[in-house]
Design a protein around this motif. Structure first.
Motif, PDB file in Angstrom:
ATOM      1  N   VAL A  40       0.887  -1.169   0.000  1.00 11.55           N
ATOM      2  CA  VAL A  40       0.000   0.000   0.000  1.00 11.55           C
ATOM      3  C   VAL A  40       0.921   1.214   0.000  1.00 11.55           C
ATOM      4  O   VAL A  40       1.559   1.519   1.006  1.00 11.55           O
ATOM      5  CB  VAL A  40      -0.945   0.001   1.208  1.00 11.55           C
ATOM      6  CG1 VAL A  40      -1.822   1.248   1.208  1.00 11.55           C
ATOM      7  CG2 VAL A  40      -1.804  -1.264   1.214  1.00 11.55           C
ATOM      8  N   ILE A  41       1.004   1.894  -1.132  1.00  9.13           N
ATOM      9  CA  ILE A  41       2.032   2.914  -1.339  1.00  9.13           C
ATOM     10  C   ILE A  41       1.459   4.313  -1.108  1.00  9.13           C
ATOM     11  O   ILE A  41       0.455   4.694  -1.732  1.00  9.13           O
ATOM     12  CB  ILE A  41       2.606   2.831  -2.776  1.00  9.13           C
ATOM     13  CG1 ILE A  41       3.008   1.390  -3.114  1.00  9.13           C
ATOM     14  CG2 ILE A  41       3.780   3.780  -2.933  1.00  9.13           C
ATOM     15  CD1 ILE A  41       4.046   0.812  -2.203  1.00  9.13           C
ATOM     16  N   PRO A  42       2.079   5.114  -0.228  1.00 10.74           N
ATOM     17  CA  PRO A  42       1.616   6.495  -0.042  1.00 10.74           C
ATOM     18  C   PRO A  42       2.004   7.361  -1.223  1.00 10.74           C
ATOM     19  O   PRO A  42       2.996   7.104  -1.910  1.00 10.74           O
ATOM     20  CB  PRO A  42       2.350   6.936   1.228  1.00 10.74           C
ATOM     21  CG  PRO A  42       3.601   6.120   1.240  1.00 10.74           C
ATOM     22  CD  PRO A  42       3.235   4.795   0.646  1.00 10.74           C
ATOM     23  N   TYR A  43       1.198   8.381  -1.474  1.00  9.44           N
ATOM     24  CA  TYR A  43       1.551   9.356  -2.507  1.00  9.44           C
ATOM     25  C   TYR A  43       0.958  10.715  -2.158  1.00  9.44           C
ATOM     26  O   TYR A  43       0.119  10.834  -1.262  1.00  9.44           O
ATOM     27  CB  TYR A  43       1.088   8.891  -3.898  1.00  9.44           C
ATOM     28  CG  TYR A  43      -0.415   8.934  -4.138  1.00  9.44           C
ATOM     29  CD1 TYR A  43      -1.027  10.063  -4.697  1.00  9.44           C
ATOM     30  CD2 TYR A  43      -1.224   7.836  -3.827  1.00  9.44           C
ATOM     31  CE1 TYR A  43      -2.397  10.084  -4.930  1.00  9.44           C
ATOM     32  CE2 TYR A  43      -2.586   7.860  -4.050  1.00  9.44           C
ATOM     33  CZ  TYR A  43      -3.169   8.991  -4.603  1.00  9.44           C
ATOM     34  OH  TYR A  43      -4.524   9.027  -4.828  1.00  9.44           O
ATOM     35  N   ASP A  44       1.398  11.728  -2.867  1.00 10.45           N
ATOM     36  CA  ASP A  44       0.959  13.096  -2.620  1.00 10.45           C
ATOM     37  C   ASP A  44       0.830  13.798  -3.967  1.00 10.45           C
ATOM     38  O   ASP A  44       1.275  13.270  -4.998  1.00 10.45           O
ATOM     39  CB  ASP A  44       1.960  13.810  -1.716  1.00 10.45           C
ATOM     40  CG  ASP A  44       1.377  15.043  -1.045  1.00 10.45           C
ATOM     41  OD1 ASP A  44       0.171  15.300  -1.229  1.00 10.45           O
ATOM     42  OD2 ASP A  44       2.127  15.751  -0.357  1.00 10.45           O
ATOM     43  N   LEU A  45       0.249  14.980  -3.976  1.00  9.64           N
ATOM     44  CA  LEU A  45       0.089  15.764  -5.195  1.00  9.64           C
ATOM     45  C   LEU A  45       0.885  17.060  -5.091  1.00  9.64           C
ATOM     46  O   LEU A  45       1.062  17.596  -3.992  1.00  9.64           O
ATOM     47  CB  LEU A  45      -1.386  16.092  -5.444  1.00  9.64           C
ATOM     48  CG  LEU A  45      -2.368  14.927  -5.440  1.00  9.64           C
ATOM     49  CD1 LEU A  45      -3.786  15.431  -5.727  1.00  9.64           C
ATOM     50  CD2 LEU A  45      -1.974  13.864  -6.459  1.00  9.64           C
ATOM     51  N   ASN A  46       1.344  17.561  -6.225  1.00  6.05           N
ATOM     52  CA  ASN A  46       2.064  18.842  -6.232  1.00  6.05           C
ATOM     53  C   ASN A  46       1.224  19.923  -5.569  1.00  6.05           C
ATOM     54  O   ASN A  46       1.718  20.681  -4.726  1.00  6.05           O
ATOM     55  CB  ASN A  46       2.404  19.246  -7.663  1.00  6.05           C
ATOM     56  CG  ASN A  46       3.526  18.433  -8.247  1.00  6.05           C
ATOM     57  OD1 ASN A  46       4.465  18.050  -7.550  1.00  6.05           O
ATOM     58  ND2 ASN A  46       3.443  18.150  -9.534  1.00  6.05           N
ATOM     59  N   THR A  47      -0.025  20.022  -5.967  1.00  8.68           N
ATOM     60  CA  THR A  47      -0.983  20.932  -5.346  1.00  8.68           C
ATOM     61  C   THR A  47      -2.240  20.141  -5.040  1.00  8.68           C
ATOM     62  O   THR A  47      -2.837  19.562  -5.951  1.00  8.68           O
ATOM     63  CB  THR A  47      -1.312  22.119  -6.268  1.00  8.68           C
ATOM     64  OG1 THR A  47      -0.262  23.094  -6.183  1.00  8.68           O
ATOM     65  CG2 THR A  47      -2.608  22.798  -5.859  1.00  8.68           C
ATOM     66  N   PRO A  48      -2.643  20.055  -3.771  1.00 12.82           N
ATOM     67  CA  PRO A  48      -3.839  19.281  -3.420  1.00 12.82           C
ATOM     68  C   PRO A  48      -5.112  20.114  -3.524  1.00 12.82           C
ATOM     69  O   PRO A  48      -5.076  21.345  -3.479  1.00 12.82           O
ATOM     70  CB  PRO A  48      -3.562  18.882  -1.965  1.00 12.82           C
ATOM     71  CG  PRO A  48      -2.739  20.026  -1.435  1.00 12.82           C
ATOM     72  CD  PRO A  48      -1.908  20.520  -2.588  1.00 12.82           C
ATOM     73  N   LEU A  49      -6.226  19.431  -3.662  1.00  9.08           N
ATOM     74  CA  LEU A  49      -7.537  20.057  -3.639  1.00  9.08           C
ATOM     75  C   LEU A  49      -7.812  20.616  -2.247  1.00  9.08           C
ATOM     76  O   LEU A  49      -7.503  19.973  -1.240  1.00  9.08           O
ATOM     77  CB  LEU A  49      -8.596  19.024  -4.015  1.00  9.08           C
ATOM     78  CG  LEU A  49     -10.066  19.438  -3.893  1.00  9.08           C
ATOM     79  CD1 LEU A  49     -10.423  20.411  -5.008  1.00  9.08           C
ATOM     80  CD2 LEU A  49     -10.961  18.203  -3.952  1.00  9.08           C
TER      81      LEU A  49
END
Length: 364
Positions: A71-80
């Motif tokens: 189960v791999i964590p991830y993120d966004l450059n700019t989140p909602l």
């Protein structure tokens, strides 16, 4: 002397026999180490499950949101923006499956059984300054397409149960020395489809290469997220150059890139061809907003206007811009986005104000 030699010989023979007896039935003289497998439980015909714990996505106490193996964590450059909620995102895919890269601005072609997980939580929640998880939203790709499953956490933070009708959670927390208070709105399944529909098909929003192309601090080191997915067998390839969004809070980036990135993640899922608001003369997709007209710069709105806004974006005049008004207001029938927030994102609004004010062009 001969006796010692004979005893040493017997000892050597015993060790030699013991070593080579640890073979396998197929004649290979080695002991196989069991392959680690993910504990995640996915019965494609039974999901969505009634409880979040049924998926086995996390290890240890559920409230710790500690991802299980693969189960791999991830993120966004700019989140909602969602009423200042923090978010933890994860992805999981069935064994021996992977996604296929399509374009920078489109989600990859994910395999059947892919699970996308987003946890919404607040820190310093009053009166005890604790962390509180409000909901966990899951998208699962089934043979017939993506489905939604929202899980609302109990007060004890021991379990989250499936909720399709939505609801309201009163909340107070401390932020930058101020007390914030909202009635957090958990979306219904029908409301999820409003933002997550493209050309009538349900789809994820954030997991596009343009938003994922960034470094992430994993437990085993820092790595580009797309490279990590390839390393884990979750993605087939990554192009050398990706037209990427940026972190809207990164002041080392240009105002234009920051504003375009902010509008993409907060608005483009509706304001794009095939989206819920594609009848408006705008296309906020990051790959298209290098064209000022797609941002509404000096473009007259086609829908109703409250106030004296003559343009969607009136260059050098934020308060004369319909975009600014829609992001600022909390009137349900006029605010944008009209789902996912109940308060004004003050810092985001300040970014848009600065961006509009400093435009080099001006409208007639």
């Amino acid at each position: 002397m001969k006796k010692n030699y004979f005893l040493n010989y017997l000892l050597f023979l015993s060790l030699f026999t013991t070593f080579f007896s640890c073979g396998t039935d197929d004649g290979n003289n080695y002991e196989e180490i069991p392959e680690e497998t993910s504990p995640v439980v996915l019965d494609i015909n039974a999901v969505p499950y009634p409880k979040l714990s049924d998926y086995k996505l996390y290890e240890g106490e559920l409230k710790n949101i500690e991802p299980a193996y693969k189960v791999i964590p991830y993120d966004l450059n700019t989140p909602l923006f969602t009423d200042y909620a923090h978010k933890k995102r994860f992805i999981w895919m069935p064994k021996d499956t992977k996604a296929t890269y399509t374009t920078d601005a489109q989600i990859p072609d994910f395999p059947i059984g892919t699970i996308l997980v987003k946890n919404f939580y607040y820190e310093d929640v009053l009166p005890n300054d604790v962390t509180r998880i409000i909901e966990t939203r899951i998208m699962i790709k089934k043979p017939e397409g993506w489905i939604f499953a929202n899980y609302v956490w109990n007060d004890e933070q021991t379990e989250a149960t499936l909720n399709v009708n939505g609801g309201t959670v009163p909340l107070e927390w401390s932020q930058n020395g101020e007390t914030m208070a909202i009635n957090y709105k958990v979306p219904s399944q029908e409301q999820c489809t409003t933002c997550h529909s493209l050309n009538g098909t349900y789809t994820p929003i954030g997991v596009k290469p343009q938003n994922l192309n960034k470094l992430y601090d994993y437990k085993d080191g820092t790595l580009n997220q797309l490279s990590k997915w390839i390393q884990e067998g979750y993605l087939d390839n990554k192009p050398t150059n990706i037209n990427s969004t940026v972190d809207w809070t990164d002041t080392s980036q240009s105002l234009e890139l920051r504003a375009r990135s902010y509008l993409d993640i907060n608005c483009a899922h509706c304001h794009t061809p095939g989206g819920d608001c594609d009848e408006a003369p705008m296309n906020f997709a990051f790959s298209q907003t290098n064209i000022p007209e797609n941002l509404g710069v000096c473009v007259e709105p086609e829908d109703f206007v409250t106030g004296n806004q003559q343009y969607i974006v009136d260059a050098q005049d934020p308060r004369g811009s319909l975009l600014y008004f829609r992001v600022e207001t909390t009137i349900q029938t006029e605010m944008m986005p009209n789902l996912g927030r109940t308060v004004t994102h003050t810092e985001g609004l300040e970014l848009l104000e600065e961006w509009i004010t400093n435009m080099e062009v001006s409208c007639p």
